[in-house]
Design a protein around this motif. Sequence first.
Motif, PDB file in Angstrom:
ATOM      1  N   VAL A  26       0.717  -1.066   0.074  1.00  0.00           N
ATOM      2  CA  VAL A  26       0.224   0.019   0.164  1.00  0.00           C
ATOM      3  C   VAL A  26       0.839   1.126   0.098  1.00  0.00           C
ATOM      4  CG1 VAL A  26      -1.768   1.310   1.164  1.00  0.00           C
ATOM      5  CG2 VAL A  26      -1.940  -1.142   1.258  1.00  0.00           C
ATOM      6  N   VAL A  27       0.797   2.028  -0.972  1.00  0.00           N
ATOM      7  CA  VAL A  27       1.597   3.201  -1.101  1.00  0.00           C
ATOM      8  C   VAL A  27       0.680   4.458  -0.955  1.00  0.00           C
ATOM      9  CG1 VAL A  27       3.155   4.665  -2.601  1.00  0.00           C
ATOM     10  CG2 VAL A  27       3.119   2.067  -2.592  1.00  0.00           C
ATOM     11  N   VAL A  28       1.182   5.419  -0.260  1.00  0.00           N
ATOM     12  CA  VAL A  28       0.419   6.598   0.090  1.00  0.00           C
ATOM     13  C   VAL A  28       1.546   8.035  -0.051  1.00  0.00           C
ATOM     14  CG1 VAL A  28      -0.803   7.822   1.838  1.00  0.00           C
ATOM     15  CG2 VAL A  28      -0.698   5.448   2.084  1.00  0.00           C
ATOM     16  N   THR A  29       1.027   8.897  -0.588  1.00  0.00           N
ATOM     17  CA  THR A  29       1.888  10.078  -0.942  1.00  0.00           C
ATOM     18  C   THR A  29       2.045  10.948   0.046  1.00  0.00           C
ATOM     19  OG1 THR A  29      -0.206  11.347  -1.409  1.00  0.00           O
ATOM     20  CG2 THR A  29       0.817  10.107  -3.358  1.00  0.00           C
ATOM     21  N   ILE A  30       1.128  11.690   1.028  1.00  0.00           N
ATOM     22  CA  ILE A  30       1.585  12.674   1.709  1.00  0.00           C
ATOM     23  C   ILE A  30       1.106  12.238   3.274  1.00  0.00           C
ATOM     24  CG2 ILE A  30       1.417  14.597   0.244  1.00  0.00           C
ATOM     25  CD1 ILE A  30      -1.179  15.409   1.666  1.00  0.00           C
ATOM     26  N   ALA A  31       1.933  12.728   4.393  1.00  0.00           N
ATOM     27  CA  ALA A  31       1.871  12.250   5.389  1.00  0.00           C
ATOM     28  C   ALA A  31       0.530  12.482   6.196  1.00  0.00           C
ATOM     29  CB  ALA A  31       3.024  13.133   6.544  1.00  0.00           C
ATOM     30  N   PRO A  32      -0.131  13.510   5.950  1.00  0.00           N
ATOM     31  CA  PRO A  32      -1.429  13.571   6.693  1.00  0.00           C
ATOM     32  C   PRO A  32      -2.338  12.391   6.127  1.00  0.00           C
ATOM     33  CG  PRO A  32      -0.870  15.571   6.099  1.00  0.00           C
ATOM     34  CD  PRO A  32       0.226  14.795   5.353  1.00  0.00           C
ATOM     35  N   LEU A  33      -2.389  11.848   4.930  1.00  0.00           N
ATOM     36  CA  LEU A  33      -3.079  10.724   4.307  1.00  0.00           C
ATOM     37  C   LEU A  33      -2.614   9.531   5.055  1.00  0.00           C
ATOM     38  CD1 LEU A  33      -5.513   9.527   2.428  1.00  0.00           C
ATOM     39  CD2 LEU A  33      -3.945  10.053   0.528  1.00  0.00           C
ATOM     40  N   TYR A  34      -1.278   9.414   4.939  1.00  0.00           N
ATOM     41  CA  TYR A  34      -0.496   8.219   5.424  1.00  0.00           C
ATOM     42  C   TYR A  34      -1.090   7.933   6.820  1.00  0.00           C
ATOM     43  CZ  TYR A  34       3.280   5.289   7.242  1.00  0.00           C
ATOM     44  OH  TYR A  34       3.837   4.146   7.371  1.00  0.00           O
ATOM     45  N   SER A  35      -1.180   8.951   7.574  1.00  0.00           N
ATOM     46  CA  SER A  35      -1.710   8.746   8.954  1.00  0.00           C
ATOM     47  C   SER A  35      -3.065   7.995   8.931  1.00  0.00           C
ATOM     48  CB  SER A  35      -1.906  10.010   9.550  1.00  0.00           C
ATOM     49  OG  SER A  35      -2.520   9.974  10.977  1.00  0.00           O
ATOM     50  N   LEU A  36      -4.112   8.460   8.330  1.00  0.00           N
ATOM     51  CA  LEU A  36      -5.363   7.886   8.188  1.00  0.00           C
ATOM     52  C   LEU A  36      -5.389   6.572   7.594  1.00  0.00           C
ATOM     53  CD1 LEU A  36      -7.399  11.152   6.390  1.00  0.00           C
ATOM     54  CD2 LEU A  36      -6.796  10.425   8.930  1.00  0.00           C
ATOM     55  N   ASP A  48       3.411   2.325   2.630  1.00  0.00           N
ATOM     56  CA  ASP A  48       4.737   3.038   2.252  1.00  0.00           C
ATOM     57  C   ASP A  48       4.503   4.436   2.043  1.00  0.00           C
ATOM     58  OD1 ASP A  48       7.077   1.273   1.899  1.00  0.00           O
ATOM     59  OD2 ASP A  48       5.985   0.302   0.495  1.00  0.00           O
ATOM     60  N   LEU A  49       5.185   5.489   2.716  1.00  0.00           N
ATOM     61  CA  LEU A  49       5.006   6.710   2.490  1.00  0.00           C
ATOM     62  C   LEU A  49       6.169   7.451   1.616  1.00  0.00           C
ATOM     63  CD1 LEU A  49       3.816   9.574   3.645  1.00  0.00           C
ATOM     64  CD2 LEU A  49       5.423   9.690   5.271  1.00  0.00           C
ATOM     65  N   LEU A  50       5.668   8.267   0.443  1.00  0.00           N
ATOM     66  CA  LEU A  50       6.174   8.882  -0.549  1.00  0.00           C
ATOM     67  C   LEU A  50       6.966   9.990  -0.073  1.00  0.00           C
ATOM     68  CD1 LEU A  50       4.523   8.159  -4.014  1.00  0.00           C
ATOM     69  CD2 LEU A  50       6.305   6.861  -2.923  1.00  0.00           C
ATOM     70  N   LEU A  51       6.260  10.905   0.401  1.00  0.00           N
ATOM     71  CA  LEU A  51       6.942  12.077   0.929  1.00  0.00           C
ATOM     72  C   LEU A  51       7.293  12.118   2.139  1.00  0.00           C
ATOM     73  CD1 LEU A  51       5.220  13.236  -1.759  1.00  0.00           C
ATOM     74  CD2 LEU A  51       5.448  15.480  -0.937  1.00  0.00           C
ATOM     75  N   LYS A  52       8.414  11.974   2.513  1.00  0.00           N
ATOM     76  CA  LYS A  52       9.044  12.174   3.888  1.00  0.00           C
ATOM     77  C   LYS A  52       9.778  13.464   4.341  1.00  0.00           C
ATOM     78  CE  LYS A  52       9.481   7.022   4.271  1.00  0.00           C
ATOM     79  NZ  LYS A  52      10.135   5.957   3.628  1.00  0.00           N
ATOM     80  N   GLY A  53       9.466  13.804   5.543  1.00  0.00           N
ATOM     81  CA  GLY A  53       9.981  14.938   5.767  1.00  0.00           C
ATOM     82  C   GLY A  53       9.593  16.318   5.298  1.00  0.00           C
ATOM     83  N   PHE A  60       7.533  18.373  -5.192  1.00  0.00           N
ATOM     84  CA  PHE A  60       8.363  16.932  -4.945  1.00  0.00           C
ATOM     85  C   PHE A  60       8.396  16.368  -6.590  1.00  0.00           C
ATOM     86  CE2 PHE A  60       7.798  12.158  -4.424  1.00  0.00           C
ATOM     87  CZ  PHE A  60       8.820  12.233  -3.311  1.00  0.00           C
ATOM     88  N   GLN A  61       9.584  15.465  -6.521  1.00  0.00           N
ATOM     89  CA  GLN A  61       9.618  14.744  -7.876  1.00  0.00           C
ATOM     90  C   GLN A  61       9.894  13.370  -7.461  1.00  0.00           C
ATOM     91  OE1 GLN A  61      12.351  16.767 -10.682  1.00  0.00           O
ATOM     92  NE2 GLN A  61      10.554  17.691 -11.259  1.00  0.00           N
ATOM     93  N   LEU A  62       9.200  12.344  -8.145  1.00  0.00           N
ATOM     94  CA  LEU A  62       9.490  10.745  -7.968  1.00  0.00           C
ATOM     95  C   LEU A  62      10.589  10.360  -8.030  1.00  0.00           C
ATOM     96  CD1 LEU A  62       6.266   9.264  -9.253  1.00  0.00           C
ATOM     97  CD2 LEU A  62       6.865   9.501  -6.893  1.00  0.00           C
ATOM     98  N   LYS A  63      11.453   9.636  -7.398  1.00  0.00           N
ATOM     99  CA  LYS A  63      12.898   8.854  -7.380  1.00  0.00           C
ATOM    100  C   LYS A  63      12.365   7.627  -8.236  1.00  0.00           C
ATOM    101  CE  LYS A  63      14.769  10.228  -2.999  1.00  0.00           C
ATOM    102  NZ  LYS A  63      13.557  10.127  -2.321  1.00  0.00           N
ATOM    103  N   PRO A  64      13.406   7.151  -9.180  1.00  0.00           N
ATOM    104  CA  PRO A  64      13.063   5.711  -9.915  1.00  0.00           C
ATOM    105  C   PRO A  64      12.674   4.808  -8.768  1.00  0.00           C
ATOM    106  CG  PRO A  64      14.859   6.848 -10.588  1.00  0.00           C
ATOM    107  CD  PRO A  64      14.474   7.603  -9.394  1.00  0.00           C
TER     108      PRO A  64
END
Length: 334
Positions: A26-36, A48-53, A60-64
């Motif tokens: 399960v992949v989630v973009t931003i921390a507030p949504l990740y929390s839910l 998995d949280l994509l945007l950390k910190g 933001f830009q995605l890494k490979p």
Amino acid sequence: MKKYLLMIGLILMLPARGYAAPTENVVVTIAPLYSLVQGVIGDTGEADLLLKGNVSPHTFQLKPSQVAKLQKAKIVFYIGKGMEVFLVRALETLPDSVTQVSMMDQPEMTILEIREGGEWEHHDHSAHNHGEEEHRDHSADDHDEEAHHDHDEHDHHGHEHEEMGDSHIWLDPANAIVMVKAITKELSKAYPENRAQYKENALEMISKIEASDKEANAVLEPVKDKPYVVFHDAYQYFENYYGLSAVGSIVVEPGDAASAKRIATLRKKIAETGAICVFREPQFSDKLSRLVTEETTAKLGTVDPIGAELAPGPDMYPQLLKQVALELVTCLND
Ligand SMILES: [Zn+2]
Ligand SMILES: [Zn+2]
């Protein structure tokens, strides 16, 4: 008998768990949504949280490696294509096995229109840096030119957002509850064995949000009619929900420039409305916020719409609501 005891021994050694299958991929973009999402998943697994910190979804830009993670995902939860612009192209390339869940697309979500005009001015077209890759190919789009201004000489940056509404939906706690329900539904489809566990976790998450909402409301009570200016227009849902009195933002989207004329307009607005604070954001330079407060009586405050300093996890969203309230009050009530 000995064999029987051994069996019992083995059963007792198994880790106690109240779920039938691990929640994975399960992949989630931003921390507030990740929390839910993590709140609903509970201890059946870890998303998995994509945007950390301290990073903003606007820049933001995605890494490979993250694109690879998305390819293998079972579910991707994101806010909306107007928010996670960095995700739009990757989503188009994902296999059908990946369920893509946009929170903006949930029918019960409250969606507010992007504010434009006056001190909620649309991006500054004269000073704006156009031609970014993701904004090309808009020339043939049929836009309502009347609602806008001088669009003929440049790309239509930001218009995708306008058509879909203001995508900073998470700072409305009622929207967060809609999200929890949507997340529960999607996870239950993907891992039906865990349905009961998700439902139980969701109810707990909702009661945490409601408790935090009440606290935030109480904290905000004394400042609800105090005028202020924010850095970028990320707080409309929060203001609307709690009945606050923001009078403008410096930029609509971070990355937009602010012209000298606009700075002057905002200073005038601060003087006219008696705005007490101008809020900077930790994800961006405070240069503009400082510039706007110069020659005014307004103080500089800090507010963070994504809660970068908070530890990711189920408690983060309820903490974020209270934190945003406290950040506003700290400056406004001083
Ligand atoms: Zn425009
Ligand atoms: Zn934003």
